[in-house]
Design a protein around this motif. Structure first.
Motif, short mmCIF file in Angstrom:
data_model
loop_
_atom_site.label_atom_id
_atom_site.label_comp_id
_atom_site.label_asym_id
_atom_site.label_seq_id
_atom_site.Cartn_x
_atom_site.Cartn_y
_atom_site.Cartn_z
N MET A 1 0.85 -1.20 0.00
CA MET A 1 0.00 0.00 0.00
C MET A 1 0.88 1.25 0.00
SD MET A 1 -3.10 0.72 2.44
CE MET A 1 -3.21 2.07 3.54
N SER A 2 0.58 2.19 -0.87
CA SER A 2 1.45 3.36 -0.94
C SER A 2 1.10 4.34 0.18
CB SER A 2 1.31 4.05 -2.30
OG SER A 2 0.51 5.20 -2.19
N VAL A 3 2.05 5.18 0.50
CA VAL A 3 1.84 6.18 1.55
C VAL A 3 0.62 7.04 1.23
CG1 VAL A 3 3.45 7.75 0.40
CG2 VAL A 3 2.91 8.13 2.77
N TRP A 4 0.34 7.20 -0.06
CA TRP A 4 -0.76 8.08 -0.46
C TRP A 4 -2.14 7.46 -0.25
CZ3 TRP A 4 1.26 12.44 -0.23
CH2 TRP A 4 2.54 12.70 -0.75
N ASP A 301 11.08 17.02 8.35
CA ASP A 301 9.97 16.13 8.00
C ASP A 301 10.15 15.53 6.61
OD1 ASP A 301 8.61 16.63 10.43
OD2 ASP A 301 7.78 18.48 9.63
N ILE A 302 10.67 16.34 5.69
CA ILE A 302 10.93 15.84 4.34
C ILE A 302 11.95 14.70 4.41
CG2 ILE A 302 11.94 16.43 2.09
CD1 ILE A 302 10.69 19.26 2.42
N LYS A 308 11.19 7.02 4.77
CA LYS A 308 10.02 6.13 4.81
C LYS A 308 9.64 5.65 3.41
CE LYS A 308 6.93 8.14 7.62
NZ LYS A 308 5.68 8.70 8.09
N LEU A 309 9.64 6.58 2.48
CA LEU A 309 9.19 6.26 1.12
C LEU A 309 10.21 5.45 0.33
CD1 LEU A 309 7.71 9.73 0.07
CD2 LEU A 309 6.44 7.60 -0.01
N PHE A 310 11.49 5.79 0.49
CA PHE A 310 12.48 5.22 -0.41
C PHE A 310 13.53 4.35 0.27
CE2 PHE A 310 10.99 9.33 -2.13
CZ PHE A 310 10.19 8.80 -3.14
N GLN A 336 22.40 16.36 9.18
CA GLN A 336 23.07 15.06 9.25
C GLN A 336 22.27 13.93 8.59
OE1 GLN A 336 21.47 16.56 11.55
NE2 GLN A 336 20.98 15.32 13.33
N ASP A 337 22.96 12.81 8.45
CA ASP A 337 22.37 11.63 7.84
C ASP A 337 21.29 11.05 8.75
OD1 ASP A 337 21.96 9.60 6.16
OD2 ASP A 337 23.99 8.76 6.26
N ASP A 338 20.25 10.46 8.15
CA ASP A 338 19.22 9.82 8.98
C ASP A 338 19.48 8.33 9.10
OD1 ASP A 338 17.52 12.05 9.52
OD2 ASP A 338 17.10 12.09 7.38
#
Length: 338
Positions: A1-4, A301-302, A308-310, A336-338
């Motif tokens: 299921m996509s985030v959308w 947030d981005i 989360k998406l990729f 910084q890196d997540d």
């Protein structure tokens, strides 16, 4: 299921279109900010033999936009030259564009991006769609004022001569910045709107685009979120899926962008960043615009949505896609890196 497709938590989640704090940005005011020190560091970097790009990055990406305005003012007072002109003379390409973008106040930067999108042969609809779908009324009004101050013309008037058809109709409504801002949700109206949309699209032969444009471009964010939930109850499809199957071209892209931004502006922009780095070549102008314009709004947030998406962090994607001083400056803004 996509985030959308996931509407479960939609009604209670915050929206970048209605939140006005900068706590979700990656760039903050520098704590012991000393404008004179920054000016002399920049002068050394620019006036010395060969430009020290590292200093330019350190100073300009680590100060807030308000602080950069003070630096630019003091720089001009001290040298008699503008910092933008000196940077344009000493740096080039994407790196130059990025530094110049950092020096523009946010509304002026948005206004310049709109001017670029409608200037010359062919209009860059993708840029207009991204900007007008993701900005709040307040940002759109500030952008219009900046546009008027720079050109002596009304932004909406210039847009009118550049966009047409249903796409133009929808874009011009958004560009007026008159979306309803009430926070109260009228559940009965959401049901009625959902039904009207269902009947204007899925249910009839041929689509009544006007109905979609009217509802999606005028209703408040909380109201539209409720409408998305109601729509899925009636249609079994999400509104986004219906728009995607019923419409095409620029209008489809714009209304899908609006629906995505109603749900989640950072996820929409994360997707735009991903697409700008995917495939053959990188679209640097999109990378620069999103990272600069969101660095004090919701870049944290981005970053989270990107992961989360990729499944990979924005930082590591930048690391592999962009290089040199331009890449370093973007990574500084990303944090910084997540």
């Amino acid at each position: 299921m996509s985030v959308w497709d996931d509407l479960d938590l939609l009604l209670d989640s915050p929206s970048s279109l209605t939140v006005t704090s900068s706590v979700r940005g990656t760039v903050k005011d520098q704590a012991n900010f000393k404008v004179e020190e920054d000016v002399s560091a920049l002068r050394k970097a620019i006036e010395g033999l060969g430009t020290t790009e590292k200093t330019l990055i350190e100073v300009l990406t680590k100060r807030s936009n308000a602080q950069r305005q003070l630096i630019a003012k003091a720089y001009e007072k001290t040298t008699g030259r503008t910092l933008v002109a000196d940077l344009e003379g000493d740096t080039h390409g994407d790196f130059e564009d990025l530094l110049v973008a950092l020096l523009a106040p946010p509304a002026v930067y948005d206004c310049h991006e709109v001017m670029k999108a409608i200037k010359g042969a062919g209009t860059t609809e993708g840029t207009l769609t991204e900007i007008f779908a993701s900005r709040s009324n307040k940002q759109i009004h500030a952008m219009s004022e900046a546009y008027l101050a720079e050109t002596g013309r009304m932004m909406i008037h210039d847009l009118k001569s550049e966009v047409s058809g249903d796409y133009g109709t929808a874009l011009l409504i958004l560009a007026e910045g008159k979306r309803d801002e009430s926070t109260n949700v009228d559940a009965a109206k959401a049901k009625a709107d959902a039904k009207a949309l269902y009947e204007a699209g899925e249910k009839k032969w041929g689509t009544d685009e006007g109905k979609f444009i009217d509802i999606l471009c005028h209703r408040s964010i909380p109201q539209l979120r409720q409408t998305l939930v109601e729509y899925k109850n009636i249609s079994k499809k999400t509104l986004q899926e219906s728009v995607e199957s019923e419409m095409s071209g620029n209008l489809e892209k714009l209304l899908v962008a609006v629906v995505k931004c109603v749900k989640n502006v950072p996820a929409y922009l994360a997707e735009r960043l991903f697409k700008s780095m995917k495939g053959m070549g990188t679209t640097e102008s999109t990378l620069t615009r999103i990272i600069v314009s969101r660095s004090e709004i919701d870049l944290l947030d981005i970053r989270a949505e990107y992961k989360k998406l990729f499944g990979t962090s924005l930082y590591s994607q930048l690391e592999s896609e962009v290089s040199g001083s331009y890449g370093n400056a973007l990574k500084h803004l990303c944090g910084q890196d997540d």
